[in-house]
Write a protein that holds these residues in place. Structure first.
Motif, PDB file in Angstrom:
ATOM      1  N   THR A 244      -3.950   0.574  -1.011  1.00 33.83           N
ATOM      2  CA  THR A 244      -2.946  -0.417  -1.383  1.00 33.83           C
ATOM      3  C   THR A 244      -3.539  -1.758  -0.992  1.00 33.83           C
ATOM      4  OG1 THR A 244      -1.104   1.117  -1.010  1.00 33.83           O
ATOM      5  CG2 THR A 244      -0.601  -1.242  -0.987  1.00 33.83           C
TER       6      THR A 244
ATOM      7  N   PHE B  11      -2.988   3.749   7.185  1.00 35.57           N
ATOM      8  CA  PHE B  11      -2.004   3.631   6.106  1.00 35.57           C
ATOM      9  C   PHE B  11      -2.635   3.364   4.731  1.00 35.57           C
ATOM     10  CE2 PHE B  11       0.329   2.642   9.954  1.00 35.57           C
ATOM     11  CZ  PHE B  11       1.520   3.329   9.787  1.00 35.57           C
TER      12      PHE B  11
ATOM     13  N   ILE C 280      -3.841   0.541   3.686  1.00 36.02           N
ATOM     14  CA  ILE C 280      -3.442  -0.788   3.231  1.00 36.02           C
ATOM     15  C   ILE C 280      -4.472  -1.807   3.701  1.00 36.02           C
ATOM     16  CG2 ILE C 280      -1.675  -2.593   3.358  1.00 36.02           C
ATOM     17  CD1 ILE C 280       0.357  -0.377   4.036  1.00 36.02           C
TER      18      ILE C 280
ATOM     19  N   SER D 222      -0.798  -5.609  -7.938  1.00 25.53           N
ATOM     20  CA  SER D 222      -0.457  -5.308  -6.544  1.00 25.53           C
ATOM     21  C   SER D 222       0.889  -5.883  -6.144  1.00 25.53           C
ATOM     22  CB  SER D 222      -1.536  -5.853  -5.606  1.00 25.53           C
ATOM     23  OG  SER D 222      -2.737  -5.123  -5.716  1.00 25.53           O
TER      24      SER D 222
ATOM     25  N   LYS E   2       7.215  -1.540  -4.309  1.00 25.65           N
ATOM     26  CA  LYS E   2       6.655  -0.430  -3.515  1.00 25.65           C
ATOM     27  C   LYS E   2       5.631  -0.937  -2.511  1.00 25.65           C
ATOM     28  CE  LYS E   2       3.351   2.094  -5.204  1.00 25.65           C
ATOM     29  NZ  LYS E   2       2.286   1.909  -4.162  1.00 25.65           N
ATOM     30  N   ASN E   3       4.719  -1.776  -2.965  1.00 21.16           N
ATOM     31  CA  ASN E   3       3.670  -2.280  -2.081  1.00 21.16           C
ATOM     32  C   ASN E   3       4.236  -3.145  -0.965  1.00 21.16           C
ATOM     33  OD1 ASN E   3       1.778  -0.969  -3.614  1.00 21.16           O
ATOM     34  ND2 ASN E   3       0.672  -2.800  -4.259  1.00 21.16           N
TER      35      ASN E   3
ATOM     36  N   LEU F 235       7.293  -3.107   0.390  1.00 18.17           N
ATOM     37  CA  LEU F 235       8.018  -2.295   1.375  1.00 18.17           C
ATOM     38  C   LEU F 235       7.067  -1.417   2.181  1.00 18.17           C
ATOM     39  CD1 LEU F 235      11.130  -1.260  -0.771  1.00 18.17           C
ATOM     40  CD2 LEU F 235      10.976  -3.066   0.961  1.00 18.17           C
ATOM     41  N   HIS F 236       6.072  -0.856   1.533  1.00 20.99           N
ATOM     42  CA  HIS F 236       5.074  -0.027   2.218  1.00 20.99           C
ATOM     43  C   HIS F 236       4.333  -0.853   3.260  1.00 20.99           C
ATOM     44  CE1 HIS F 236       2.153   2.992   3.010  1.00 20.99           C
ATOM     45  NE2 HIS F 236       1.213   2.560   2.179  1.00 20.99           N
ATOM     46  N   LEU F 237       3.923  -2.064   2.878  1.00 21.18           N
ATOM     47  CA  LEU F 237       3.210  -2.924   3.820  1.00 21.18           C
ATOM     48  C   LEU F 237       4.083  -3.290   5.009  1.00 21.18           C
ATOM     49  CD1 LEU F 237       0.973  -4.877   4.763  1.00 21.18           C
ATOM     50  CD2 LEU F 237       2.030  -6.606   3.317  1.00 21.18           C
TER      51      LEU F 237
ATOM     52  N   GLY G 111       6.693  -1.794   6.328  1.00 23.78           N
ATOM     53  CA  GLY G 111       6.912  -0.656   7.223  1.00 23.78           C
ATOM     54  C   GLY G 111       5.678  -0.335   8.051  1.00 23.78           C
ATOM     55  N   ALA G 112       4.513  -0.346   7.405  1.00 28.37           N
ATOM     56  CA  ALA G 112       3.267  -0.059   8.122  1.00 28.37           C
ATOM     57  C   ALA G 112       2.930  -1.168   9.112  1.00 28.37           C
ATOM     58  CB  ALA G 112       2.134   0.118   7.111  1.00 28.37           C
TER      59      ALA G 112
ATOM     60  N   VAL H 197      11.705  -4.371   6.799  1.00 28.96           N
ATOM     61  CA  VAL H 197      12.002  -3.642   5.571  1.00 28.96           C
ATOM     62  C   VAL H 197      13.441  -3.914   5.130  1.00 28.96           C
ATOM     63  CG1 VAL H 197      12.250  -1.342   4.563  1.00 28.96           C
ATOM     64  CG2 VAL H 197      10.280  -1.855   6.029  1.00 28.96           C
TER      65      VAL H 197
END
Length: 415
Positions: free
Chosen positions: A13, A347, A349, A371, A375-376, A378-380, A382-383, A401
């Motif tokens: 990601t 992750f 990322i 990019s 999705k990207n 929220l994923h970033l 959280g990570a 988030v």
């Protein structure tokens, strides 16, 4: 003999300021069968690409085509072809890539005048205009979106004055084209350089450029000429008093002969990359430029809300923030490289650090092109929270988030 494994890059990601993830439809286009560079089917694709680039750059310029090479090749082609040795060139610098314009202009033999702004801000247009009136340069070279600092320079007023005074206005829009408006004609820009690997979501390897009739007249006046030489068709070269363009590969006067109706051979076109660029442009225009700009603004807003909810300070003047790059100040005592490494290896990322005086002081997060999606983001977030807590940061898990989700849900309710 050593046995080499089949190529299988790890999925990532990519949330850097470039390169970014490539749309699968562009990757598919890159795999299509090769056509000869003078095959009518291929030259029709070249024509399509020029038409779409005019729409992307928002220009009526005749000339809009890619230079084969990374974004820097486009910058070198434009500056090499426009700058005559001894000419005065003004470069307003507010980040790393302004220094690049300075270096290339100096290599072209220009008398370069630099004005610098502390990193994290941009110039008030009147500051630049005052220097233009005082120094009377032949060219002004400026970066539109400075990814090293995450700032964006207003251009319209500067372009207007340049046009009034007969000063060539050249803009590096590598980071902004396809993500925020670049109004070539409305802002009186004489030449613009873009990039493929950022907001266009095409692999690095081509540099779209456009330039107007004013720039073209200067370029064609500098064609390399020698008494007695003839073209491959037997015609005499025109005689010119101006210094010749030193580069062959980056000589725009030859490139426009290649891209124009004459199709004079200059080099072998990057067939597969042109497929990818054409498909990337088609996708941009199918989405709609205004819709695409709004998408980048939405995901920027969600990312910023999440970062701020975590209690992390943003870097730079918010009034001139580059919408497609968000800079985060690294908390004191935290190892920024270790955080990036954990994001990458735990992750999948990737985010970026920065350059020069900002190295080790900020993280840079890109929301560009393919990019740039929910999705990207929220994923970033959280990570990022998980890694920061792992590194000893005191913050409320989940706050980032949730703040981003609020942005998305508010948009949905408005629709």
């Amino acid at each position: 003999m050593k046995q080499y494994q089949e190529l299988s890059p790890s999925p990532r990601t990519i949330m850097t300021p470039g390169p970014v993830e490539v749309d699968p439809r562009v990757l598919r286009a890159l795999s299509y069968p090769i056509l000869g560079q003078f095959d009518p089917e291929f030259t029709a694709l070249m024509n399509d690409t020029m038409e779409m680039l005019r729409l992307l750059f928002r220009t009526d310029n005749q000339w809009a085509f890619p230079v084969d090479g990374t974004s820097r090749s486009g910058i070198e082609a434009v500056l090499t072809s426009l700058i005559e040795p001894g000419e005065k060139a003004l470069v307003p610098i507010y980040g790393r890539f302004g220094h690049l314009l300075y270096e290339i202009a100096e290599r072209c033999g220009a008398e370069v005048i630099a004005v610098e702004k502390e990193w994290g801000g941009v110039f008030d247009p009147e500051e630049v205009i005052a220097v233009i009136r005082r120094e009377k340069p032949a060219l002004v070279l400026i970066v539109h979106g400075e990814t090293s600092t995450g700032r964006m320079q207003p251009l319209q007023e500067i372009g207007k004055v340049c046009r009034e005074l007969g000063v060539l206005f050249v803009v590096d829009a590598v980071a902004t084209i396809g993500g925020v408006p670049v109004e070539t004609d409305a802002w009186h820009i004489d030449a613009v350089i873009g990039g493929t690997q950022k907001c266009l979501s095409v692999p690095s390897g081509m540099a779209p450029i456009t330039y107007n009739d004013i720039a073209e007249r200067k370029i064609t006046a500098r064609k390399k000429v020698e008494r007695g030489l003839r073209t491959p068709g037997g015609e005499d070269w025109d005689k010119a008093a101006r210094p010749a363009i030193q580069s062959n590969y980056f000589d725009i006067s030859q490139l426009q002969d290649y891209w124009g109706p004459a199709r004079l051979n200059h080099h072998t076109e990057m067939t597969s990359m042109l497929y990818g660029l054409r498909e990337g442009l088609r996708l941009v225009l199918a989405e709609g430029l205004d819709e695409r700009f709004a998408r980048h603004r939405l995901h920027e807003a969600a990312l910023v809300a999440g970062i701020e909810a975590m209690g992390l300070p943003l870097y730079g003047d918010p009034a001139c923030k580059l919408p497609v790059v968000t800079c985060v100040a690294i908390p004191e005592g935290m190892d920024g490289d270790l955080v990036r490494s954990m994001l990458l290896h735990q992750f999948g990322i990737e985010i970026a650090s920065s350059f020069g005086v900002l190295k080790g002081r900020i993280w840079r997060i890109g929301t560009m092109g393919y990019s740039c999606n929910q999705k990207n983001v929220l994923h970033l977030l959280g990570a990022f929270e998980a890694v920061l807590i792992r590194q000893g940061a005191s913050l409320k898990a989940g706050a980032g988030v949730q703040a981003a989700l609020d942005v998305y849900e508010n948009k949905s309710r408005r629709e």
